[in-house]
Design an enzyme around this catalytic site. Structure first.
Site, mmCIF file in Angstrom:
data_model
loop_
_atom_site.group_PDB
_atom_site.id
_atom_site.type_symbol
_atom_site.label_atom_id
_atom_site.label_comp_id
_atom_site.label_asym_id
_atom_site.label_seq_id
_atom_site.Cartn_x
_atom_site.Cartn_y
_atom_site.Cartn_z
ATOM 1 N N CYS A 79 7.007 52.213 42.881
ATOM 2 C CA CYS A 79 7.256 53.452 42.759
ATOM 3 C C CYS A 79 6.725 54.223 44.012
ATOM 4 O O CYS A 79 5.731 53.794 44.592
ATOM 5 C CB CYS A 79 7.121 54.008 41.744
ATOM 6 N N HIS A 122 12.975 53.915 39.624
ATOM 7 C CA HIS A 122 12.331 52.706 38.832
ATOM 8 C C HIS A 122 13.261 51.867 37.973
ATOM 9 O O HIS A 122 13.423 50.796 37.652
ATOM 10 C CB HIS A 122 11.276 53.054 37.982
ATOM 11 N N HIS A 175 14.150 45.441 43.359
ATOM 12 C CA HIS A 175 13.585 45.004 44.634
ATOM 13 C C HIS A 175 14.050 43.575 44.888
ATOM 14 O O HIS A 175 14.706 42.885 44.250
ATOM 15 C CB HIS A 175 12.127 45.001 44.644
ATOM 16 N N GLN A 177 13.364 40.176 47.960
ATOM 17 C CA GLN A 177 12.050 39.690 49.098
ATOM 18 C C GLN A 177 12.974 38.954 50.254
ATOM 19 O O GLN A 177 14.202 38.774 50.072
ATOM 20 C CB GLN A 177 11.338 38.728 48.436
#
Length: 353
Positions: A79, A122, A175, A177
């Site tokens: 966040c 979030h 999120h 990667q």
């Protein structure tokens, strides 16, 4: 797209990506917040070891045992930094941000691992993003592929998202990667081998033939747009698995044309929203893994490889997961409980209205 590069307190790189279109034509924000955390320099202990029997490579990364594990929402490190609470993102808000993982599996000459935050919200998910934001994420993946292609230790770039505790996600914030591997991964090596065998046997491109066959058959096609086709593969490994191909074969995200880029957000968001409806509105969000398969750099077969995205869930029915037990984990021989044709039919049934 505006790109702002800075450094975190421990020296790791952090990059803000802001879209061009803003309400009222406002200028993109200035990203000059400073990371004020008292961080020690990152210390990694990654080691690449080659399996002499299988011929693949394993990263030994003991430092990852100490990574952040399911923190409460008000302590989420992804966040923005607000109200005196400092996080991995120094600014008080952001659109899309990328930073070097503090607990990387690969680092230095042995590759690179990055975290991609899709939104500062979030409680959102990728499926909640607007088309403009999804396009910004696509542009971010593309830019990171370009930058990592210049990294001396990177041979292949893999941008992916793990979603859900069932997958093993330790941070609930939306999120993904990006791994910059210093070797060609086993999955890609298998594809390159079958690609070469098919070319030798038929004189044609395997990816082109697969896409043509699935499109002609139609029984496993989930969504067909002008520039993209999504289908459940004939021999799907997972209960619900979709492969998304651009109709024009390209080796990686860098080679996508503007028409395909413009259409991608609508197509991909629709696929993700269908995944969340597979098991019914009363079920928790569908756990999934989604990742881009791109051609490795510097290999002669690169021009024959086809960029594509693979999206799958380990949930096989309501309340039940597909576990990789003896046959799958022990021998790499998959058994799928859901016929691919039935999976494709279900994914067509849950289309947006």
């Amino acid at each position: 797209m505006k790109k702002t590069t800075t450094r975190l307190a421990d020296g790791r790189e952090l990059i803000y990506y802001d879209g061009d279109e803003r309400p009222g034509g406002a200028a993109a924000p200035v990203r000059d917040a400073v990371d004020r955390r008292p961080l020690e320099p990152v210390s990694t202990h990654s080691e690449l070891r080659r399996d002499r029997l299988l011929g693949d490579t394993v990263a030994i990364a003991s430092h990852r045992q100490g990574r952040t594990y399911h923190p409460p929402a008000d302590e989420c490190p992804l966040c923005p930094s607000r109200e005196g609470r400092l996080s991995e993102i120094p600014d008080s808000d952001y659109e899309v941000v990328v930073f070097e993982n503090r607990f990387p599996s690969l680092a230095g000459d042995a590759g690179r691992c990055e975290v991609v935050c899709f939104t500062s919200d979030h409680d959102a998910s990728f499926a909640d993003l607007t088309e403009d934001r999804a396009r910004l994420v696509l542009d971010t993946w593309t830019d990171r592929t370009l930058d990592l292609s210049r990294h001396p230790g990177v041979v292949q770039v893999f941008a992916f998202e793990n979603r859900g505790k069932e997958i093993g996600v330790t941070l609930g914030h939306p999120h993904g990667q990006i791994y910059g591997y210093p070797f060609v991964t086993p999955r890609t090596s298998l594809m390159l081998n079958t690609l070469a065998e098919h070319r030798e046997r038929t004189g044609r491109n395997l990816f082109d033939d697969v896409l043509a066959d699935e499109t002609a058959d139609g029984g496993r096609v989930v969504l067909a747009a002008e520039h993209w086709v999504a289908f459940v593969p004939h021999a799907a490994h997972w209960p619900y698995e979709v492969h998304l191909f651009p109709r024009r074969r390209v080796p990686d995200l860098l080679a996508l044309d503007e028409d395909a880029r413009a259409e991608f957000p609508r197509v991909y968001l629709e696929l993700l929203r269908r995944f969340d409806r597979i098991f019914g509105a009363d079920q928790p969000p569908t756990p999934y893994i989604s990742g881009w398969h791109q051609a490795p750099f510097g290999i002669p077969e690169r021009r024959d490889f086809a960029l594509h995205l693979e999206l799958f869930t380990i949930r096989r029915t309501s309340g039940k997961l597909k576990y990789l037990a003896g046959s799958e984990s022990g021998m790499g021989a998959f058994v799928n409980d859901v016929p691919p044709e039935a999976a494709a039919l279900r994914l067509r049934e849950v289309a947006s209205t």
